[in-house]
Scaffold this motif. Structure first.
Motif, mmCIF file in Angstrom:
data_model
loop_
_atom_site.group_PDB
_atom_site.id
_atom_site.type_symbol
_atom_site.label_atom_id
_atom_site.label_comp_id
_atom_site.label_asym_id
_atom_site.label_seq_id
_atom_site.Cartn_x
_atom_site.Cartn_y
_atom_site.Cartn_z
ATOM 1 N N ILE A 3 16.521 -1.115 12.323
ATOM 2 C CA ILE A 3 15.465 -0.495 12.470
ATOM 3 C C ILE A 3 15.093 -1.303 14.066
ATOM 4 O O ILE A 3 15.546 -2.043 14.434
ATOM 5 N N ALA A 4 14.425 -0.294 14.620
ATOM 6 C CA ALA A 4 14.317 -0.534 16.126
ATOM 7 C C ALA A 4 13.023 -1.162 16.218
ATOM 8 O O ALA A 4 11.974 -0.818 15.636
ATOM 9 N N TYR A 5 12.935 -2.304 17.089
ATOM 10 C CA TYR A 5 11.966 -3.052 17.644
ATOM 11 C C TYR A 5 11.926 -3.110 19.301
ATOM 12 O O TYR A 5 12.886 -2.908 19.968
ATOM 13 N N GLY A 53 8.924 -11.193 11.215
ATOM 14 C CA GLY A 53 7.376 -11.388 10.959
ATOM 15 C C GLY A 53 6.608 -10.889 12.264
ATOM 16 O O GLY A 53 7.118 -10.665 13.313
ATOM 17 N N ASP A 54 5.145 -10.957 12.012
ATOM 18 C CA ASP A 54 4.280 -10.610 12.959
ATOM 19 C C ASP A 54 4.106 -11.622 14.357
ATOM 20 O O ASP A 54 3.382 -11.305 15.266
ATOM 21 N N ARG A 55 4.698 -12.787 14.134
ATOM 22 C CA ARG A 55 4.656 -13.763 15.127
ATOM 23 C C ARG A 55 6.165 -14.042 15.771
ATOM 24 O O ARG A 55 6.325 -15.193 16.220
ATOM 25 N N ALA A 110 3.648 -14.171 8.470
ATOM 26 C CA ALA A 110 3.799 -13.843 7.051
ATOM 27 C C ALA A 110 3.998 -12.245 6.856
ATOM 28 O O ALA A 110 4.407 -11.791 5.975
ATOM 29 N N ALA A 111 3.306 -11.584 7.764
ATOM 30 C CA ALA A 111 3.365 -10.061 7.766
ATOM 31 C C ALA A 111 4.509 -9.444 8.621
ATOM 32 O O ALA A 111 4.880 -10.139 9.460
ATOM 33 N N PRO A 112 4.727 -8.235 8.441
ATOM 34 C CA PRO A 112 5.965 -7.902 8.893
ATOM 35 C C PRO A 112 5.725 -7.265 10.499
ATOM 36 O O PRO A 112 4.516 -6.795 10.479
ATOM 37 N N LEU A 113 6.609 -7.317 11.339
ATOM 38 C CA LEU A 113 6.268 -7.069 12.739
ATOM 39 C C LEU A 113 6.283 -5.542 12.776
ATOM 40 O O LEU A 113 7.062 -4.877 12.469
ATOM 41 N N GLU A 114 5.052 -5.114 13.476
ATOM 42 C CA GLU A 114 4.979 -3.882 13.865
ATOM 43 C C GLU A 114 4.621 -3.342 15.147
ATOM 44 O O GLU A 114 4.881 -2.249 15.552
ATOM 45 N N ASP A 115 4.202 -4.185 15.953
ATOM 46 C CA ASP A 115 4.031 -4.094 17.291
ATOM 47 C C ASP A 115 5.170 -4.818 18.114
ATOM 48 O O ASP A 115 6.068 -5.259 17.806
#
Length: 298
Positions: A23-25, A73-75, A98-103
């Motif tokens: 998955i690309a980030y 995670g989102d942090r 706690a939430a998945p990284l999207e940005d």
């Protein structure tokens, strides 16, 4: 047309968004710090992916990377770290939140290291521009002005001597730091060649390790052959002794009669020449007979 598209897709499978590897980030950094495409991405020291692109995005550096089977995670924080002493880097991730990284991971959560080459260059420039003689005089004045007792005076005297030593070796230290920076710059310029050299050395060692069994088998076979030859010699010791004794007697006899044999060979040569001349004209032989009784030769 479909076949061509299939071939293009197969050649660039890793870059496809759905079937590509991982998955690309993306993450923003203040500088690239030597990070390059195909450098490793690690989480807790374990490789989980690789860097696929490094480019400018306004005043920041945008790093695009892919990871496999790893939750971010989102942090999540990202840092460029040094992998080898030759300057190779890798991207270290700390998957927080706690939430998945999207940005995109912003610059506030990324860290770019201070390059070692820049540190050497800055240190060389700083030492070269330092007024060490004025610093030594300042310490001397401070030691005379402070009534702090022998402890303070001793400390300041030590600092004064240190400054004087640095001042006396200023040129040598500047040359040393300049040469150190040059060596570091050379190592950085030859980084790929050194890495390739180490990789080739690893290949050689791996090949030697892979051929260990063959080498062991060869040595075992040579040892077994030596044992068999030794056993054959031991089994035929009496016969070999007799043969070697006879051979020794023959060579001794030939050596004792060497002069006679040489004389015989020399005298045999004319006889062979005459016999060859007499029988060399076909199926008959030439003869020469002299009859002295009738005083004529036929």
């Amino acid at each position: 047309m479909v076949l061509v598209l299939a071939l293009v897709a197969a050649a660039n499978a890793d870059s496809l968004p759905i079937i590509g590897a991982g998955i690309a980030y993306e993450a923003e950094f203040s500088e690239a710090a030597g990070l390059a495409v195909d450098d490793e991405v690690r989480v807790a020291g374990v490789k989980v992916g690789k860097v696929v692109d490094v480019g400018l995005d306004g005043g920041s550096v945008r790093v695009r990377f892919k990871v496999e089977d790893t939750w971010l995670g989102d942090r999540t924080t990202a840092a460029i770290k040094i992998k080898t002493l030759l300057g190779q880097k890798y991207l270290a991730l700390d998957p927080l939140g706690a939430a998945p990284l999207e940005d995109v991971i912003p610059r506030e959560r990324t860290v770019a290291p201070y390059d070692v080459l820049d540190a050497f260059r800055d240190l060389s420039t700083t030492v070269r521009s330092l007024d060490t003689e004025g610093l030594a005089r300042s310490f001397e004045v401070l030691a005379e002005a402070l009534p702090g007792g022998p402890t303070v005076r001793g400390a300041l005297s030590g600092l004064t001597q240190l400054s004087e030593t640095i001042a006396s070796r200023n040129a040598a230290l500047s040359r040393l730091l300049a040469n150190t920076a040059a060596v570091s710059r050379t190592l950085s310029d030859r980084d790929s060649a050194l890495v390739r050299l180490l990789s080739d050395g690893n290949l050689v060692l791996a090949e030697v390790a892979a051929r260990t069994q063959a080498i062991s088998t060869l040595l075992a076979g040579a040892r077994e052959l030596s044992r068999q030859v030794r056993g054959m010699v031991d089994d035929n010791d009496v016969a070999l002794r007799a043969v070697l004794g006879s051979l020794d007697q023959l060579t001794g006899m030939l050596q004792r009669n060497q002069e006679s044999l040489a004389t015989g060979v020399a005298r045999l040569a004319p006889l062979i020449r005459y016999a060859t001349n007499a029988t060399g004209h076909g199926h008959w032989g030439d003869t020469y007979v002299c009859l002295p009784v009738v005083s004529a030769c036929y």
